[in-house]
Write an enzyme that holds these catalytic residues in place. Sequence first.
Site, PDB file in Angstrom:
ATOM      1  N   LYS A  76       0.846  -1.206   0.000  1.00 54.20           N
ATOM      2  CA  LYS A  76       0.000   0.000   0.000  1.00 54.20           C
ATOM      3  C   LYS A  76       0.876   1.248   0.000  1.00 54.20           C
ATOM      4  CE  LYS A  76      -2.026   2.407   3.291  1.00 54.20           C
ATOM      5  NZ  LYS A  76      -1.996   3.786   2.735  1.00 54.20           N
ATOM      6  N   GLU A 101      10.289   0.695  10.308  1.00 55.34           N
ATOM      7  CA  GLU A 101      11.271   1.773  10.130  1.00 55.34           C
ATOM      8  C   GLU A 101      10.509   3.065  10.352  1.00 55.34           C
ATOM      9  OE1 GLU A 101      13.110   4.664   9.497  1.00 55.34           O
ATOM     10  OE2 GLU A 101      12.951   4.407   7.317  1.00 55.34           O
ATOM     11  N   CYS A 103      13.982  10.489   7.417  1.00 55.38           N
ATOM     12  CA  CYS A 103      14.177  10.073   8.809  1.00 55.38           C
ATOM     13  C   CYS A 103      15.623  10.196   9.259  1.00 55.38           C
ATOM     14  CB  CYS A 103      13.709   8.629   8.984  1.00 55.38           C
ATOM     15  SG  CYS A 103      11.954   8.407   8.696  1.00 55.38           S
ATOM     16  N   GLU A 160      10.248  15.003  16.042  1.00 60.32           N
ATOM     17  CA  GLU A 160      10.597  15.036  14.631  1.00 60.32           C
ATOM     18  C   GLU A 160       9.768  16.091  13.897  1.00 60.32           C
ATOM     19  OE1 GLU A 160      11.679  11.730  11.278  1.00 60.32           O
ATOM     20  OE2 GLU A 160       9.811  11.428  12.385  1.00 60.32           O
TER      21      GLU A 160
END
Length: 478
Positions: free
Chosen positions: A178, A251, A285, A381
């Site tokens: 997906k 991840e 990331c 983040e």
Amino acid sequence: MTTELRRLRNYINGEFRDAADGRTIEVVNPATGEVYATSPLSGQADVDAAMEAAAAAFPAWRDSTPAERQKVLLKIADAFEERAEDLIAAEVENTGKPVALTASEEIPPMVDQIRFFAGAARMLEGRSAGEYMEGMTSIIRREPVGVCAQVAPWNYPMMMAVWKFAPALAAGNTVVLKPSDTTPASTVLMAEIIGQIVPKGVFNVVCGDRETGKAMVEHPTPAMASITGSVRAGMQVAESAAKDVKRVHLELGGKAPVVVFEDTDIDKAVEDISVAGFFNAGQDCTAATRVLVHESIHDEFVAALAKAAAETKTGQPDDEDVLYGPLNNANQLKQVTGFIDRLPAHAKVEAGGHRVGDKGYFYAPTVVSGLKQDDEIVQNEVFGPVITVQSFADEAQALEFANGVEYALASSVWTKDHQRAMRMSKSLDFGCVWINTHIPLVAEMPHGGFKKSGYGKDLSGYGFEDYTRIKHVMTSLG
């Protein structure tokens, strides 16, 4: 005059299909803020169909030889090279990224990574057969896990799809993938290309939203769920997968510390760090987002970094002078803007700190100094073109600050002192430590973190092994 929207479709069991109930999502080009396509909003019926197809295709694909799977993956790599211009065009509409950088920085690594896993298919390793008990011989079988439910993110839709399907297919698994609801176009095109090479049912694409991904992870068919995404999404996947003990590969986020010591070549470090922080609009990331600088060079470094930020350009995909394009979507622009709007009084915006233009989701290269370790923008983040700077007094404090977040994906150390670099690389609690560089990746080396950055590895032989299971077979010699 109304322009007809492109119609994207699911790819299930070797054919393109609309969602069973006809629902769709509008897809927006982030460089313009305008809708350019619709994609299926897939529901349970679509997920069921894709899982059924993948399960039916699994026995034959599992039993294919490594050499046969290698040949298929090499054909996919060749086909991606041949269709590179089409893939780039789809990805640019997906993301608004610069055309030139997408061509130079994404297509070659993707093709290389597929070819790496094609080779890995024929390099499975395990303990040698032997008599570990008298009269008995033991052997180790390494087998595919089965059907893999995979969810890719919107920051690198093409490349992250490769990181998902290439090791899974190489190991003999079948895939239901997906893409993000904001970036389905390039994945659907990949399905068109791959579908001409693999047997039907081996590779399936289901488009949709968060609920679609949830239905995939909770489905009883997959033996493994793999996601690249936010910490929140990863935690939800792990919780859902735990209900029937699926394997999970996560991840997740990052907050990479960039530790700059006083003996560093400031000009070279600033040049490299600014690129590593602003590339892809900081939507990475591993981006060099959190700079820690020795107090003796702090002011000089901040001034140089602010100058580099002011000279960095963002803009439309066809502008060859830009380093990065827009943020991916309106929500992400709102998130980045919110971090800057909520800065504490002691923080100082040295460069940027504002939206660029009123068309699309562009944000200026931003540098923020004067921050404390417990500030929101240091701990969380941002996922935007924002670099924060803190000062440290010594090596111990640098490590304290660097490790003092919940993320543990990537980091870098900048020093001419080899012993110090080795001490730091040992003590930094991150899945990757770069020394005097930041962000290069190669197919042969693992990518993955610790703590809330998740578990499991992408790329490398370690990433390949994550898509296999180990079986012990013992036979009597009597």
